[in-house]
Design a protein around this motif. Sequence first.
Motif, short mmCIF file in Angstrom:
data_model
loop_
_atom_site.label_atom_id
_atom_site.label_comp_id
_atom_site.label_asym_id
_atom_site.label_seq_id
_atom_site.Cartn_x
_atom_site.Cartn_y
_atom_site.Cartn_z
N GLY A 75 0.79 -1.27 0.11
CA GLY A 75 -0.01 -0.05 0.25
C GLY A 75 0.91 1.19 0.06
N PHE A 76 0.23 2.23 0.34
CA PHE A 76 0.81 3.82 -0.13
C PHE A 76 1.77 4.11 1.36
CE2 PHE A 76 -3.02 3.90 -2.57
CZ PHE A 76 -2.35 4.03 -4.02
N GLN A 77 1.55 3.29 2.36
CA GLN A 77 2.78 3.49 3.40
C GLN A 77 3.70 2.26 3.49
OE1 GLN A 77 -0.90 3.07 6.04
NE2 GLN A 77 -0.32 4.97 7.06
N ALA A 78 4.03 1.94 2.18
CA ALA A 78 4.91 0.79 2.36
C ALA A 78 6.28 0.97 2.70
CB ALA A 78 5.15 0.23 0.98
N GLU A 79 6.86 2.16 2.14
CA GLU A 79 8.28 2.50 2.50
C GLU A 79 8.34 2.51 4.07
OE1 GLU A 79 11.61 5.79 1.85
OE2 GLU A 79 9.96 5.95 0.65
N GLN A 80 7.50 3.13 4.75
CA GLN A 80 7.37 3.38 6.14
C GLN A 80 7.34 2.05 6.96
OE1 GLN A 80 4.58 5.95 7.78
NE2 GLN A 80 5.12 5.74 10.01
N PHE A 81 6.26 1.12 6.55
CA PHE A 81 6.15 0.02 6.97
C PHE A 81 7.19 -1.25 7.06
CE2 PHE A 81 4.13 -4.23 6.77
CZ PHE A 81 3.55 -4.37 7.94
N THR A 82 7.63 -1.19 5.63
CA THR A 82 8.41 -2.29 5.45
C THR A 82 10.22 -2.09 5.52
OG1 THR A 82 8.66 -1.71 3.12
CG2 THR A 82 7.07 -3.45 3.74
N GLY A 83 10.58 -0.71 5.60
CA GLY A 83 11.81 -0.25 5.75
C GLY A 83 12.91 -1.05 4.79
N PRO A 84 13.85 -1.72 5.58
CA PRO A 84 14.90 -2.08 4.66
C PRO A 84 14.40 -3.41 3.65
CG PRO A 84 14.58 -3.52 6.74
CD PRO A 84 13.76 -2.29 7.04
N ALA A 85 13.13 -3.74 3.46
CA ALA A 85 12.73 -4.63 2.64
C ALA A 85 12.77 -3.75 1.23
CB ALA A 85 11.26 -5.05 2.85
N ASN A 86 12.82 -2.38 1.15
CA ASN A 86 12.74 -1.77 0.18
C ASN A 86 11.60 -1.87 -0.84
OD1 ASN A 86 14.01 0.24 -1.83
ND2 ASN A 86 15.10 -1.28 -2.94
N VAL A 87 10.47 -2.14 -0.58
CA VAL A 87 9.23 -2.14 -1.18
C VAL A 87 8.69 -1.03 -1.47
CG1 VAL A 87 6.91 -3.26 -1.04
CG2 VAL A 87 8.97 -4.29 0.03
N ARG A 88 8.21 -0.91 -2.69
CA ARG A 88 7.52 0.43 -3.34
C ARG A 88 6.05 0.13 -3.40
NH1 ARG A 88 10.53 1.13 -8.91
NH2 ARG A 88 9.67 -1.14 -9.03
N PRO A 89 5.30 1.19 -3.09
CA PRO A 89 3.82 1.03 -3.52
C PRO A 89 3.44 0.34 -4.68
CG PRO A 89 4.41 3.01 -2.34
CD PRO A 89 5.67 2.50 -2.91
N GLY A 90 2.65 -0.76 -4.74
CA GLY A 90 2.23 -1.44 -6.00
C GLY A 90 3.06 -2.88 -6.08
N ASP A 91 4.30 -3.11 -5.29
CA ASP A 91 4.75 -4.33 -5.54
C ASP A 91 4.03 -5.32 -4.93
OD1 ASP A 91 6.83 -2.88 -6.74
OD2 ASP A 91 8.40 -2.96 -4.98
N ILE A 92 4.12 -6.42 -5.45
CA ILE A 92 3.42 -7.58 -4.86
C ILE A 92 4.54 -8.14 -3.89
CG2 ILE A 92 2.21 -9.74 -5.35
CD1 ILE A 92 1.10 -7.24 -6.49
N ILE A 93 3.95 -8.49 -2.56
CA ILE A 93 4.79 -8.84 -1.44
C ILE A 93 4.24 -10.17 -0.72
CG2 ILE A 93 5.77 -6.66 -1.23
CD1 ILE A 93 3.80 -6.03 1.08
#
Length: 428
Positions: free
Chosen positions: A285-303
């Motif tokens: 979702g749109f809070q991905a960077e704050q939530f995932t941190g070092p996973a380097n996930v961008r909004p829209g990625d399938i995780i």
Amino acid sequence: MIGRVPTVVGFAMIGLVAVGVARLTANGGVALPDDPAYSTACIIPPEFGSLEPPAEVGGSFTDPVFGTVVTRMTVARPERRTMAEVTNSEVSYFNADGSLFFGADEWGKGCLYDGRTGAVVRQLEGVEFRPWSIRWSAEPRKFYQYAGNELRLVDADDLSAEVIHRFDEYAGIGPAGGEGDVSDDCRYWLLDGDGGEMFVYDLVERSKGPVSPFPVDFRAIDYATVTSSGDYVVVLWRANGFDRYQGTELYDREWNFQRQLAPWCSHLEFAYDPEGEEIMACAAGFQAEQFTGPANVRPGDIIAIRLSDGHVTTLLTMPKWCHQMYSTCNTLATPQYIYMALSDRGFDPAETWFPYYGEILEIPVDGSQRIRRLVQHRSHDLEGVMPKATQPDFCINRQGDRIIFKSNFGGAKTDLYIFSVSPREGAP
């Protein structure tokens, strides 16, 4: 964005699915790898708005890029805009051994289809066909259905019904704020009573578990379901954020809070990672960077989010968020993959599409991102038609070798189609 669509010049059969081989077009189009099923290119379907499926039930066509052979299951009547009752990809409409499938016929009546061929087996005479109220049992020829405050076990052959539980404490039971499937062993089902409290019902022991400790307001809850294992309940709250009763939360069957899995609400499905740990697949979702941190996930990625500790693995890096549907109803047979259908909300793919748009994909859960592209579903939005009516709902059987999907082919009506899924590693 890729320019022109390559010409398909031949097919090579692999298992049950034919895979197309594409070459350069005469006018200088872009070449794809020898096996476009594993290409990472953006592929706009040839004749996107004009290709017509077979007119008759049972007719087949070959996907012009991937070579997948697709068979038509239904033909909606002119007065019915849609009769393809695959209303939620997170629900398995296939029975335990893959021999039967729930759907609706041309009149919108509940029907059983052959899960291998897609042919009609029989109408569900006398059974009120509401897809959210029916779930298959572990016995291939029986299914569960709730009506009023009763839960029944119905024989698929003669449609005789046995009441296995009457909930006298409720006037009616329902689907717990969504259409969550039963656990993969067909044992646990999340239900609600009078729309006020949820509980996990044990279909084997025929017993009701503890009720949810919070007041259930379905204006606040978007979706709730048991996981594939049946060990957990996942609740998606309509409010995004990091506090309790926000985002996506995990509970055990006794409603003990475990953790927040994500601070957003999204389509999701469950599977198992290579270590056998249960995971939740969703779009970041749109809070991905704050939530995932070092996973380097961008909004829209399938995780994939591991239920036990919240660890995040990127399954598919997406250049842009896209509407997605999931199906992992085959976790007992092939737990190493999830299946996903992507659909763009634009009306012109030449302007809006990115790789994998408009396709049904097979995605490894190990994070290798070696995506297999199975078919271009061709279902897309129409002016003046609600997106729910045209989204590419689909589901895979528990054996992992058949997929049924919904498509309108750009026309006014939506129908069901079936195709075979070959093993990734198999002799021709």
